[in-house]
Design an enzyme around this catalytic site. Sequence first.
Site, PDB file in Angstrom:
ATOM      1  N   PHE A 166       8.346  -9.571  -1.316  1.00  0.00           N
ATOM      2  CA  PHE A 166       6.972  -9.980  -1.014  1.00  0.00           C
ATOM      3  C   PHE A 166       6.677 -11.407  -1.431  1.00  0.00           C
ATOM      4  O   PHE A 166       5.749 -12.034  -0.930  1.00  0.00           O
ATOM      5  CB  PHE A 166       5.975  -9.014  -1.692  1.00  0.00           C
ATOM      6  CG  PHE A 166       5.728  -9.315  -3.150  1.00  0.00           C
ATOM      7  CD1 PHE A 166       4.815 -10.301  -3.515  1.00  0.00           C
ATOM      8  CD2 PHE A 166       6.409  -8.636  -4.154  1.00  0.00           C
ATOM      9  CE1 PHE A 166       4.588 -10.598  -4.858  1.00  0.00           C
ATOM     10  CE2 PHE A 166       6.202  -8.933  -5.492  1.00  0.00           C
ATOM     11  CZ  PHE A 166       5.280  -9.914  -5.840  1.00  0.00           C
ATOM     12  N   LYS A 188      13.835  -7.146   8.026  1.00  0.00           N
ATOM     13  CA  LYS A 188      12.911  -6.139   7.479  1.00  0.00           C
ATOM     14  C   LYS A 188      12.186  -6.818   6.321  1.00  0.00           C
ATOM     15  O   LYS A 188      12.663  -6.866   5.191  1.00  0.00           O
ATOM     16  CB  LYS A 188      13.705  -4.920   6.974  1.00  0.00           C
ATOM     17  CG  LYS A 188      12.962  -3.602   6.959  1.00  0.00           C
ATOM     18  CD  LYS A 188      11.704  -3.587   6.133  1.00  0.00           C
ATOM     19  CE  LYS A 188      11.933  -3.428   4.651  1.00  0.00           C
ATOM     20  NZ  LYS A 188      10.681  -3.550   3.842  1.00  0.00           N
ATOM     21  N   GLU A 195       6.784  -4.965   3.128  1.00  0.00           N
ATOM     22  CA  GLU A 195       5.644  -4.298   3.765  1.00  0.00           C
ATOM     23  C   GLU A 195       4.313  -4.757   3.155  1.00  0.00           C
ATOM     24  O   GLU A 195       3.256  -4.453   3.678  1.00  0.00           O
ATOM     25  CB  GLU A 195       5.800  -2.770   3.655  1.00  0.00           C
ATOM     26  CG  GLU A 195       5.687  -2.191   2.241  1.00  0.00           C
ATOM     27  CD  GLU A 195       6.916  -2.417   1.371  1.00  0.00           C
ATOM     28  OE1 GLU A 195       7.836  -3.148   1.777  1.00  0.00           O
ATOM     29  OE2 GLU A 195       6.942  -1.866   0.243  1.00  0.00           O
ATOM     30  N   SER A 199      14.253  -6.978  -6.092  1.00  0.00           N
ATOM     31  CA  SER A 199      14.464  -6.638  -7.501  1.00  0.00           C
ATOM     32  C   SER A 199      15.892  -6.133  -7.727  1.00  0.00           C
ATOM     33  O   SER A 199      16.554  -5.661  -6.791  1.00  0.00           O
ATOM     34  CB  SER A 199      13.452  -5.576  -7.919  1.00  0.00           C
ATOM     35  OG  SER A 199      13.635  -4.437  -7.118  1.00  0.00           O
ATOM     36  N   CYS A 259      11.065 -15.766  -8.493  1.00  0.00           N
ATOM     37  CA  CYS A 259      12.304 -15.372  -9.170  1.00  0.00           C
ATOM     38  C   CYS A 259      12.860 -16.527  -9.989  1.00  0.00           C
ATOM     39  O   CYS A 259      13.753 -16.342 -10.792  1.00  0.00           O
ATOM     40  CB  CYS A 259      13.338 -14.909  -8.174  1.00  0.00           C
ATOM     41  SG  CYS A 259      13.905 -16.242  -7.140  1.00  0.00           S
ATOM     42  N   GLU A 308      11.676  -7.818 -16.585  1.00  0.00           N
ATOM     43  CA  GLU A 308      11.164  -8.880 -15.718  1.00  0.00           C
ATOM     44  C   GLU A 308       9.684  -8.574 -15.495  1.00  0.00           C
ATOM     45  O   GLU A 308       9.350  -7.572 -14.851  1.00  0.00           O
ATOM     46  CB  GLU A 308      11.907  -8.901 -14.380  1.00  0.00           C
ATOM     47  CG  GLU A 308      11.406 -10.003 -13.475  1.00  0.00           C
ATOM     48  CD  GLU A 308      12.029 -10.009 -12.076  1.00  0.00           C
ATOM     49  OE1 GLU A 308      12.367  -8.926 -11.554  1.00  0.00           O
ATOM     50  OE2 GLU A 308      12.149 -11.097 -11.502  1.00  0.00           O
TER      51      GLU A 308
HETATM   52  P1  NAD Z   1      11.549  -5.071  -4.144  1.00  0.00           P
HETATM   53  O1  NAD Z   1      12.938  -4.897  -4.614  1.00  0.00           O
HETATM   54  O2  NAD Z   1      10.535  -4.071  -4.520  1.00  0.00           O
HETATM   55  O3  NAD Z   1      11.519  -5.136  -2.533  1.00  0.00           O
HETATM   56  C1  NAD Z   1      12.413  -5.955  -1.814  1.00  0.00           C
HETATM   57  C2  NAD Z   1      12.674  -5.314  -0.451  1.00  0.00           C
HETATM   58  O4  NAD Z   1      13.273  -4.039  -0.653  1.00  0.00           O
HETATM   59  C3  NAD Z   1      11.399  -5.071   0.354  1.00  0.00           C
HETATM   60  O5  NAD Z   1      11.651  -5.367   1.711  1.00  0.00           O
HETATM   61  C4  NAD Z   1      11.120  -3.594   0.143  1.00  0.00           C
HETATM   62  O6  NAD Z   1      10.480  -3.005   1.245  1.00  0.00           O
HETATM   63  C5  NAD Z   1      12.492  -3.005  -0.058  1.00  0.00           C
HETATM   64  N1  NAD Z   1      12.480  -1.845  -0.961  1.00  0.00           N
HETATM   65  C6  NAD Z   1      11.645  -1.641  -2.009  1.00  0.00           C
HETATM   66  N2  NAD Z   1      11.925  -0.452  -2.599  1.00  0.00           N
HETATM   67  C7  NAD Z   1      12.954   0.092  -1.921  1.00  0.00           C
HETATM   68  C8  NAD Z   1      13.700   1.306  -2.059  1.00  0.00           C
HETATM   69  N3  NAD Z   1      13.443   2.179  -3.013  1.00  0.00           N
HETATM   70  N4  NAD Z   1      14.694   1.529  -1.186  1.00  0.00           N
HETATM   71  C9  NAD Z   1      14.978   0.654  -0.220  1.00  0.00           C
HETATM   72  N5  NAD Z   1      14.304  -0.510  -0.036  1.00  0.00           N
HETATM   73  C10 NAD Z   1      13.318  -0.803  -0.879  1.00  0.00           C
HETATM   74  O7  NAD Z   1      11.100  -6.555  -4.579  1.00  0.00           O
HETATM   75  P2  NAD Z   1       9.651  -7.209  -4.434  1.00  0.00           P
HETATM   76  O8  NAD Z   1       8.741  -6.586  -5.414  1.00  0.00           O
HETATM   77  O9  NAD Z   1       9.257  -7.288  -3.014  1.00  0.00           O
HETATM   78  O10 NAD Z   1      10.001  -8.714  -4.888  1.00  0.00           O
HETATM   79  C11 NAD Z   1      10.022  -9.129  -6.226  1.00  0.00           C
HETATM   80  C12 NAD Z   1      11.428  -9.070  -6.786  1.00  0.00           C
HETATM   81  O11 NAD Z   1      12.299  -9.887  -6.001  1.00  0.00           O
HETATM   82  C13 NAD Z   1      11.523  -9.627  -8.198  1.00  0.00           C
HETATM   83  O12 NAD Z   1      12.393  -8.821  -8.944  1.00  0.00           O
HETATM   84  C14 NAD Z   1      12.114 -11.018  -7.989  1.00  0.00           C
HETATM   85  O13 NAD Z   1      12.809 -11.545  -9.096  1.00  0.00           O
HETATM   86  C15 NAD Z   1      13.032 -10.763  -6.852  1.00  0.00           C
HETATM   87  N6  NAD Z   1      13.347 -11.993  -6.128  1.00  0.00           N
HETATM   88  C16 NAD Z   1      14.583 -12.505  -6.299  1.00  0.00           C
HETATM   89  C17 NAD Z   1      14.920 -13.685  -5.664  1.00  0.00           C
HETATM   90  C18 NAD Z   1      16.280 -14.276  -5.833  1.00  0.00           C
HETATM   91  O14 NAD Z   1      16.581 -15.198  -5.112  1.00  0.00           O
HETATM   92  N7  NAD Z   1      17.114 -13.785  -6.729  1.00  0.00           N
HETATM   93  C19 NAD Z   1      13.984 -14.331  -4.850  1.00  0.00           C
HETATM   94  C20 NAD Z   1      12.721 -13.755  -4.693  1.00  0.00           C
HETATM   95  C21 NAD Z   1      12.430 -12.577  -5.344  1.00  0.00           C
END
Ligand code: NAD
Length: 510
Positions: free
Chosen positions: A163, A187, A190, A240, A295, A395
């Site tokens: 997000f 994808k 959401e 994450s 991040c 985090e």
């Molecule tokens: P998230 O892991 O909750 O979601 C990321 C994606 O995975 C979304 O598209 C989501 O729909 C999907 N997703 C979520 N739960 C899922 C599940 N149980 N099964 C399958 N798919 C699932 O992350 P977020 O909250 O959207 O973003 C924040 C996180 O992203 C933080 O941990 C941040 O550090 C990390 N991030 C990392 C980088 C990097 O380059 N390392 C960059 C940006 C964000």
Amino acid sequence: MAQVTEDTTAGAVRPEVLGHWIAGRSVQATSGRSGPVYDPAVGRVTREVGFASVGDVDAAVRAARDAFPAWRAMSLSRRTEILFRMRNAVEAHREEIARVVSAEHGKVESDAFGEVSRGLENLEFACGIPNLVKGGFSEQVSTGVDVYQIRQPLGVVAGITPFNFPAMVPLWMLANAIACGNTFVLKPSEKDPSASLLLARLFQEAGLPDGVLNVVHGDRVAVDRILEHPDIAAVSFVGSTPIARYVYEHATANGKRCQALGGAKNHMVVLPDADIDMAADAAVSAGYGSAGERCMAIATLVAVGDVADPLVEAIRARLPKVNVGPGTDPDAQMGPLVTREHRDRVAGYLDSATRQGAAVVTDGREHELYRSDGFFLGVSLVDHVTTDMDCYRDEIFGPVLTVVRVATYADALRLVNDNPYGNGTAIFTRDGGAARQFQFDANIGMVGINVPIPVPVAYYSFGGWKASLFGDLHMYGPEGIQFYTRAKVVTSRWPDPGTSSVDLGFPRTR
Ligand code: NAD
């Protein structure tokens, strides 16, 4: 991944339901499931987003598969021309994209504008694709025999994005992926799905053939189908760490190439010789920019020796001047968090920090907007944090800066290297030798020297180490080109028929 419950109150207007983008047109989800999209500044649902069924993902993959043969066969010159037009479309619509990002994510528009600019860099890099996919050629490896290597696209590839950068992270992936001749299924999160739909529309207007880029919205159902779909060759993920690990394990178990970037806990080490004002400015900017939902945000300040007291005081003095407000306020520097649930989780760390013995110097819950309907939390500063506390171990992903005090450089380095995450780190010092030693010692993927958020420019690659990345290749830049292509080596001979003979021996050079 909350599911919206339908508002049956008499007279309630059902919000717009966003559909997928498949084969160049908007298509409604068929699952009957949807999720809420909020305006975080006012805490209201502004639209819903339809969640994909397995069949919806299959339709997007089919569209991408159908578009692949013509797209990969298109000459590099023509593909480059389209990429230039896509680049110009994003440039021309920068403000509109930034507004869409801000409206659903909550970040202030100036920050969203910066996100679009960093995304744009990736399209600019991809415009150099003729040069980037150049292979190698060795003449006369054996008498009359030449060998050359070419890089070819993988086919249909998928991206799953978080997000916090709803425009930039999709561009990290799709610019290089399609430049290399692949077709793409995205994808997005959401929570803020509109930016990717806007990009898809702009790219269609710029001449990108239908089916080359498809967008499906949804939750785990969509992600799982992507991970198991036999026609998807590779998956890029950013999000994450627990989900990154899950995506990597399942994608690779199903024979796909995968790069999965996870979470972070970035330390900023401040040595006793650092310029206090400069370090304090950097800590405030990198700790609270985008409400800490980056991040590469600085989560932990590591104050070495006697720098701690003046540094904490310099940061504390700056905090009342941080202007918190809605993204639409041109004077606001920091917006709300993405959801109420996330805001409350972040605020919970202020309680646990106090309980576990830290000192909350500035408590963001005292900000007046904390009591509004928006998902606001003011800036928070927590001092005397130790490594066993929840606010250090987790985090937080919010506007909470924690300070760990250590005696020596060696203690600071141990902290950085012992942390399970390895995304980014920074050192602030006036000592070139100390900075160089830190660059050598840090077990971290991206290092800043007097630069608090060392996000590489698009012609390098982005990626952490340890629990911040699963896979071998970093994202975008040269490693992105490698990820989205595979090498083919051709050995060729154009013999004079007069020299031809039967030889059952193993081929050798002569
Ligand atoms: P998230 O892991 O909750 O979601 C990321 C994606 O995975 C979304 O598209 C989501 O729909 C999907 N997703 C979520 N739960 C899922 C599940 N149980 N099964 C399958 N798919 C699932 O992350 P977020 O909250 O959207 O973003 C924040 C996180 O992203 C933080 O941990 C941040 O550090 C990390 N991030 C990392 C980088 C990097 O380059 N390392 C960059 C940006 C964000």
